[in-house]
Design a protein around this motif. Sequence first.
Motif, PDB file in Angstrom:
ATOM      1  N   GLY A 166      -9.827  -0.432  10.213  1.00 59.23           N
ATOM      2  CA  GLY A 166      -8.729  -0.336   9.271  1.00 59.23           C
ATOM      3  C   GLY A 166      -7.597   0.570   9.723  1.00 59.23           C
ATOM      4  O   GLY A 166      -6.592   0.710   9.028  1.00 59.23           O
ATOM      5  N   SER A 167      -7.758   1.198  10.913  1.00 60.18           N
ATOM      6  CA  SER A 167      -6.725   2.106  11.404  1.00 60.18           C
ATOM      7  C   SER A 167      -5.493   1.331  11.861  1.00 60.18           C
ATOM      8  O   SER A 167      -5.590   0.164  12.250  1.00 60.18           O
ATOM      9  CB  SER A 167      -7.263   2.949  12.560  1.00 60.18           C
ATOM     10  N   MET A 168      -4.356   2.003  11.810  1.00 59.31           N
ATOM     11  CA  MET A 168      -3.092   1.373  12.174  1.00 59.31           C
ATOM     12  C   MET A 168      -2.306   2.263  13.126  1.00 59.31           C
ATOM     13  O   MET A 168      -2.399   3.483  13.043  1.00 59.31           O
ATOM     14  CB  MET A 168      -2.235   1.100  10.938  1.00 59.31           C
ATOM     15  N   TYR A 169      -1.574   1.601  13.997  1.00 56.79           N
ATOM     16  CA  TYR A 169      -0.636   2.313  14.875  1.00 56.79           C
ATOM     17  C   TYR A 169       0.711   1.623  14.787  1.00 56.79           C
ATOM     18  O   TYR A 169       0.810   0.407  14.945  1.00 56.79           O
ATOM     19  CB  TYR A 169      -1.115   2.315  16.329  1.00 56.79           C
ATOM     20  N   TRP A 170       1.746   2.421  14.531  1.00 61.82           N
ATOM     21  CA  TRP A 170       3.121   1.936  14.568  1.00 61.82           C
ATOM     22  C   TRP A 170       3.863   2.778  15.588  1.00 61.82           C
ATOM     23  O   TRP A 170       3.868   4.000  15.489  1.00 61.82           O
ATOM     24  CB  TRP A 170       3.791   2.062  13.196  1.00 61.82           C
ATOM     25  N   SER A 171       4.455   2.120  16.552  1.00 61.83           N
ATOM     26  CA  SER A 171       5.194   2.852  17.572  1.00 61.83           C
ATOM     27  C   SER A 171       6.403   3.541  16.949  1.00 61.83           C
ATOM     28  O   SER A 171       6.880   3.135  15.881  1.00 61.83           O
ATOM     29  CB  SER A 171       5.654   1.902  18.682  1.00 61.83           C
ATOM     30  N   LEU A 188      -2.746  -0.643   4.275  1.00 64.11           N
ATOM     31  CA  LEU A 188      -2.290  -1.989   3.921  1.00 64.11           C
ATOM     32  C   LEU A 188      -1.409  -1.987   2.675  1.00 64.11           C
ATOM     33  O   LEU A 188      -0.437  -2.744   2.592  1.00 64.11           O
ATOM     34  CB  LEU A 188      -3.500  -2.900   3.715  1.00 64.11           C
ATOM     35  N   ASP A 189      -1.754  -1.151   1.701  1.00 60.71           N
ATOM     36  CA  ASP A 189      -0.927  -1.109   0.491  1.00 60.71           C
ATOM     37  C   ASP A 189       0.505  -0.707   0.829  1.00 60.71           C
ATOM     38  O   ASP A 189       1.463  -1.270   0.283  1.00 60.71           O
ATOM     39  CB  ASP A 189      -1.522  -0.117  -0.517  1.00 60.71           C
ATOM     40  N   PHE A 190       0.629   0.254   1.728  1.00 57.30           N
ATOM     41  CA  PHE A 190       1.963   0.710   2.115  1.00 57.30           C
ATOM     42  C   PHE A 190       2.704  -0.395   2.871  1.00 57.30           C
ATOM     43  O   PHE A 190       3.899  -0.623   2.656  1.00 57.30           O
ATOM     44  CB  PHE A 190       1.854   1.965   2.974  1.00 57.30           C
ATOM     45  N   VAL A 191       1.978  -1.091   3.739  1.00 59.89           N
ATOM     46  CA  VAL A 191       2.593  -2.177   4.510  1.00 59.89           C
ATOM     47  C   VAL A 191       3.112  -3.265   3.575  1.00 59.89           C
ATOM     48  O   VAL A 191       4.257  -3.727   3.676  1.00 59.89           O
ATOM     49  CB  VAL A 191       1.591  -2.783   5.510  1.00 59.89           C
ATOM     50  N   PHE A 192       2.260  -3.684   2.627  1.00 58.07           N
ATOM     51  CA  PHE A 192       2.660  -4.755   1.725  1.00 58.07           C
ATOM     52  C   PHE A 192       3.783  -4.322   0.777  1.00 58.07           C
ATOM     53  O   PHE A 192       4.552  -5.161   0.297  1.00 58.07           O
ATOM     54  CB  PHE A 192       1.461  -5.261   0.923  1.00 58.07           C
ATOM     55  N   LYS A 200       5.169 -11.700   0.679  1.00 61.57           N
ATOM     56  CA  LYS A 200       3.935 -10.922   0.564  1.00 61.57           C
ATOM     57  C   LYS A 200       2.692 -11.809   0.531  1.00 61.57           C
ATOM     58  O   LYS A 200       1.703 -11.551   1.223  1.00 61.57           O
ATOM     59  CB  LYS A 200       3.993 -10.044  -0.681  1.00 61.57           C
ATOM     60  N   LEU A 201       2.732 -12.875  -0.257  1.00 67.68           N
ATOM     61  CA  LEU A 201       1.568 -13.759  -0.387  1.00 67.68           C
ATOM     62  C   LEU A 201       1.213 -14.415   0.942  1.00 67.68           C
ATOM     63  O   LEU A 201       0.043 -14.554   1.288  1.00 67.68           O
ATOM     64  CB  LEU A 201       1.829 -14.827  -1.455  1.00 67.68           C
TER      65      LEU A 201
END
Length: 211
Positions: A166-171, A188-192, A200-201
Amino acid sequence: VCSSDLQLHTQEKQNRERMEFALATMRAGVWDLDIATGQAYCSPECYRIMGYSEPLSEWSYEAFFAHVIPEDRTRLQSKYPRVLAGDDVWSVECRMRRTDGTIRWIAGDADLIRDDNGRPVRMIGIMRDIHEQKLAELALNDSEMRLQQALVASNAGIFDHDLISGSMYWSPEYREILGIGLNDRLDLDFVFSLLHPADKLVHMSALARSH
């Protein structure tokens, strides 16, 4: 010679052969430098790494540095007195010119031995051939640098989501494009929350299929 002495000699010989075999398998050799005289012992594998077919009758501090290419020699020579003074450790990588003229990367690590008065008397270390490993590392660094330059030139960023952890990396470039700070949370909540409602759907469905 009594049988116990012969047995001890045989055991020591076998232990030395085992150690030399293990070091050769790792493409590593052992060296032992006398600080006062500059004279050194090198195991057969050290000589092989430097391109010698047979061990030499003598070896020295100067002989080693004669093999180090000039571009790296000054850096190592300036490091040596700092190691003796206790301000540094001997853990180095450098390029060495072998006897056949080819240049290979080697690595060296050593411990400094002091006498009862704290004076440095010996350095005992290992020399390893790391040429292929180093070339791969340099190629990867070069590839990453070219990718970074391409991203900057194209105003693009990188996003990576590990579906298992579930980890994420954004450059940094990706964050800058979206106006996201380095300390902003990433889930994911922040991304969506950044997506347009009409999109979104679609993205949520694509994420569900990827699992």
